[in-house]
Design a protein around this motif. Structure first.
Motif, mmCIF file in Angstrom:
data_model
loop_
_atom_site.group_PDB
_atom_site.id
_atom_site.type_symbol
_atom_site.label_atom_id
_atom_site.label_comp_id
_atom_site.label_asym_id
_atom_site.label_seq_id
_atom_site.Cartn_x
_atom_site.Cartn_y
_atom_site.Cartn_z
ATOM 1 N N LEU A 156 122.661 69.894 -11.749
ATOM 2 C CA LEU A 156 123.577 68.551 -12.085
ATOM 3 C C LEU A 156 123.923 67.859 -11.040
ATOM 4 N N ARG A 157 123.653 68.229 -9.750
ATOM 5 C CA ARG A 157 123.909 67.438 -8.627
ATOM 6 C C ARG A 157 123.293 66.207 -8.907
ATOM 7 N N ARG A 158 123.966 65.006 -8.418
ATOM 8 C CA ARG A 158 123.468 63.735 -8.736
ATOM 9 C C ARG A 158 123.906 63.138 -7.397
ATOM 10 N N ASP A 159 123.170 62.019 -7.002
ATOM 11 C CA ASP A 159 123.551 61.100 -5.848
ATOM 12 C C ASP A 159 124.482 60.054 -6.662
ATOM 13 N N MET A 160 125.505 60.122 -6.083
ATOM 14 C CA MET A 160 126.382 59.185 -7.030
ATOM 15 C C MET A 160 126.682 57.863 -6.236
ATOM 16 N N ARG A 161 126.910 56.662 -7.130
ATOM 17 C CA ARG A 161 127.196 55.447 -6.314
ATOM 18 C C ARG A 161 128.605 54.921 -7.032
ATOM 19 N N HIS A 162 128.834 55.524 -8.044
ATOM 20 C CA HIS A 162 129.968 55.016 -8.874
ATOM 21 C C HIS A 162 131.262 56.035 -8.855
ATOM 22 N N LEU B 253 120.257 47.185 -7.965
ATOM 23 C CA LEU B 253 120.518 48.679 -8.049
ATOM 24 C C LEU B 253 121.853 48.501 -7.107
ATOM 25 N N LYS B 254 122.821 49.580 -7.407
ATOM 26 C CA LYS B 254 123.879 49.949 -6.663
ATOM 27 C C LYS B 254 123.643 51.113 -5.751
ATOM 28 N N VAL B 255 123.699 50.585 -4.544
ATOM 29 C CA VAL B 255 123.130 51.614 -3.526
ATOM 30 C C VAL B 255 124.483 52.305 -2.809
ATOM 31 N N GLU B 256 125.327 52.082 -2.933
ATOM 32 C CA GLU B 256 126.652 52.702 -2.346
ATOM 33 C C GLU B 256 127.921 52.418 -2.962
ATOM 34 N N LEU C 252 127.127 70.750 1.171
ATOM 35 C CA LEU C 252 128.412 69.868 0.670
ATOM 36 C C LEU C 252 128.344 69.224 -0.698
ATOM 37 N N TRP C 253 126.974 68.803 -0.785
ATOM 38 C CA TRP C 253 126.654 68.208 -2.198
ATOM 39 C C TRP C 253 126.724 68.915 -3.334
ATOM 40 N N LEU C 254 126.427 70.283 -3.058
ATOM 41 C CA LEU C 254 126.291 71.247 -4.181
ATOM 42 C C LEU C 254 128.004 71.637 -4.580
ATOM 43 N N GLY D 19 127.518 60.547 -2.735
ATOM 44 C CA GLY D 19 126.493 59.673 -2.635
ATOM 45 C C GLY D 19 126.128 59.603 -1.226
ATOM 46 N N TRP D 20 124.729 59.775 -0.658
ATOM 47 C CA TRP D 20 124.431 59.774 0.660
ATOM 48 C C TRP D 20 123.731 58.187 0.883
ATOM 49 N N VAL D 21 124.336 57.655 1.822
ATOM 50 C CA VAL D 21 123.946 56.327 1.991
ATOM 51 C C VAL D 21 123.396 56.292 3.498
ATOM 52 N N SER D 22 122.099 55.903 3.497
ATOM 53 C CA SER D 22 121.525 55.714 4.691
ATOM 54 C C SER D 22 121.102 54.479 4.943
ATOM 55 N N LEU D 23 121.429 53.613 4.216
ATOM 56 C CA LEU D 23 121.080 51.949 4.602
ATOM 57 C C LEU D 23 122.138 51.534 5.862
ATOM 58 N N PHE D 24 121.640 51.867 6.867
ATOM 59 C CA PHE D 24 122.625 51.245 8.021
ATOM 60 C C PHE D 24 121.670 51.074 9.140
ATOM 61 N N GLU E 149 120.774 61.587 -15.021
ATOM 62 C CA GLU E 149 119.311 61.827 -14.319
ATOM 63 C C GLU E 149 119.548 61.108 -13.167
ATOM 64 N N PRO E 150 118.530 61.153 -12.186
ATOM 65 C CA PRO E 150 118.801 60.327 -10.965
ATOM 66 C C PRO E 150 118.888 58.912 -11.400
ATOM 67 N N MET E 151 120.019 58.117 -10.517
ATOM 68 C CA MET E 151 120.126 56.833 -11.044
ATOM 69 C C MET E 151 118.934 55.846 -10.952
ATOM 70 N N LEU E 152 118.146 56.113 -9.991
ATOM 71 C CA LEU E 152 116.893 55.287 -9.904
ATOM 72 C C LEU E 152 115.895 55.708 -10.894
ATOM 73 N N VAL E 153 115.876 56.810 -11.586
ATOM 74 C CA VAL E 153 115.166 57.005 -12.664
ATOM 75 C C VAL E 153 115.900 55.961 -14.137
HETATM 76 C C1 FMN Z 1 118.162 61.686 2.987
HETATM 77 C C2 FMN Z 1 118.677 60.798 1.763
HETATM 78 C C3 FMN Z 1 118.982 59.442 2.147
HETATM 79 C C4 FMN Z 1 119.540 58.468 0.878
HETATM 80 N N1 FMN Z 1 119.877 57.334 1.210
HETATM 81 C C5 FMN Z 1 120.297 56.604 -0.012
HETATM 82 C C6 FMN Z 1 120.984 55.265 0.114
HETATM 83 O O1 FMN Z 1 120.994 54.698 1.213
HETATM 84 N N2 FMN Z 1 121.363 54.775 -1.078
HETATM 85 C C7 FMN Z 1 121.328 55.307 -2.294
HETATM 86 O O2 FMN Z 1 121.731 54.722 -3.241
HETATM 87 N N3 FMN Z 1 120.763 56.451 -2.298
HETATM 88 C C8 FMN Z 1 120.300 57.185 -1.363
HETATM 89 N N4 FMN Z 1 119.919 58.482 -1.521
HETATM 90 C C9 FMN Z 1 119.939 59.272 -2.748
HETATM 91 C C10 FMN Z 1 118.669 59.137 -3.558
HETATM 92 O O3 FMN Z 1 118.211 57.867 -3.751
HETATM 93 C C11 FMN Z 1 118.651 60.199 -4.568
HETATM 94 O O4 FMN Z 1 118.777 61.498 -4.019
HETATM 95 C C12 FMN Z 1 117.626 60.326 -5.446
HETATM 96 O O5 FMN Z 1 117.240 58.842 -6.171
HETATM 97 C C13 FMN Z 1 117.208 61.295 -6.438
HETATM 98 O O6 FMN Z 1 118.634 61.422 -7.204
HETATM 99 P P1 FMN Z 1 119.524 62.598 -7.165
HETATM 100 O O7 FMN Z 1 120.120 62.677 -6.033
HETATM 101 O O8 FMN Z 1 120.525 62.052 -8.545
HETATM 102 O O9 FMN Z 1 118.731 63.799 -7.795
HETATM 103 C C14 FMN Z 1 119.540 59.096 -0.229
HETATM 104 C C15 FMN Z 1 119.218 60.535 -0.453
HETATM 105 C C16 FMN Z 1 118.774 61.275 0.623
HETATM 106 C C17 FMN Z 1 118.239 62.565 0.320
#
Ligand code: FMN
Length: 218
Positions: A20-26, A95-98, A140-142, A152-157, A189-193
């Motif tokens: 159930l862990r998700r990368d969250m932007r909202h 896409l919302k990325v952060e 930390l995520w889990l 949410g992990w942001v690597s856009l910088f 499910e992953p937001m990108l999906v």
């Molecule tokens: C190393 C790493 C960097 C990431 N950087 C970004 C980012 O800059 N912006 C973003 O929206 N998501 C970022 N993500 C999230 C991924 O898009 C996300 O993990 C993936 O789409 C799968 O979704 P889930 O984590 O909900 O399973 C990053 C994930 C990882 C592991």
């Protein structure tokens, strides 16, 4: 069954947090209680690391104007990324990325300086410092998910720009901006999906036996 096995409920909880862990932007604002934040950071800090190097450093961002400067850096890189994506730029822009403005807590995670001194496990694979840092973030995520918080992990910088902004020592490197806090709901499910940006591949397509062979088995 092994004497060391967790109870059925404990095992189910571990797999549930993973699934159930998700990368969250909202995010929905609010706050993370200090004891809870400390617990999460301790979970991160218990991660494995190459040669027990513990290369992670955490910077908690509490000044609003600094948070805004970080958001601006991310926005600059978001625009550059869109440009680099060419024909996918329009889809990327949607896409919302952060969630830097809305999240309760903002953390920057960086690699420590002087990493060259650590050779154990890194002589041929120096990037194992980064792998160790990623293990800490996954912990930390889990843990955050189990506590009902999104991350949410942001690597856009641009790392040098962020390092300068945060006065990081030479040789260190920021690797992640983490948005952490309460959310209204977790994505199913992953937001990108959900947004049709990417399609995940099943494990079976990523498995090999004895040799790397992309041809379907006879
Ligand atoms: C190393 C790493 C960097 C990431 N950087 C970004 C980012 O800059 N912006 C973003 O929206 N998501 C970022 N993500 C999230 C991924 O898009 C996300 O993990 C993936 O789409 C799968 O979704 P889930 O984590 O909900 O399973 C990053 C994930 C990882 C592991």
């Amino acid at each position: 069954m092994s004497d060391f096995v967790f109870s059925q409920a404990e095992r189910a909880a571990v797999y549930r947090a993973i699934a159930l862990r998700r990368d969250m932007r909202h995010f929905s604002g609010g706050q993370v209680e200090p004891e809870l934040l400390a617990r999460l950071l301790e979970a991160a800090h218990q991660a494995p690391s190459v040669g027990l190097m513990q290369p992670w450093r955490f910077i908690r961002i509490t000044r609003p104007e600094l948070r805004e400067s970080i958001r601006e850096l991310v926005e600059e890189e978001r625009l550059r990324t869109a440009e680099a994506l060419g024909e996918r730029a329009d889809a990327f822009h949607k896409l919302k990325v952060e969630g830097i403005r809305e999240c309760a807590e903002l953390l920057v995670v960086g690699l420590m300086p002087d990493r060259e001194r650590h050779i154990f496990g890194r002589r041929t694979l120096p990037e194992m410092d980064l792998a160790s840092l990623a293990c800490a973030i996954q912990n930390l995520w889990l843990a955050a998910r189990a506590e009902g918080l999104g991350l949410g992990w942001v690597s856009l910088f641009e790392p040098n720009a962020l390092a300068q902004l945060l006065n990081m020592p030479s040789g260190s490197k920021p690797v992640a901006i983490l948005c952490l806090g309460p959310v209204e709901q977790f994505y199913d499910e992953p937001m990108l999906v959900q947004e049709g940006w990417a399609t995940p591949r099943p494990l079976s397509e990523l498995m090999h036996e004895n040799t790397w062979n992309d041809d379907p088995s006879p």
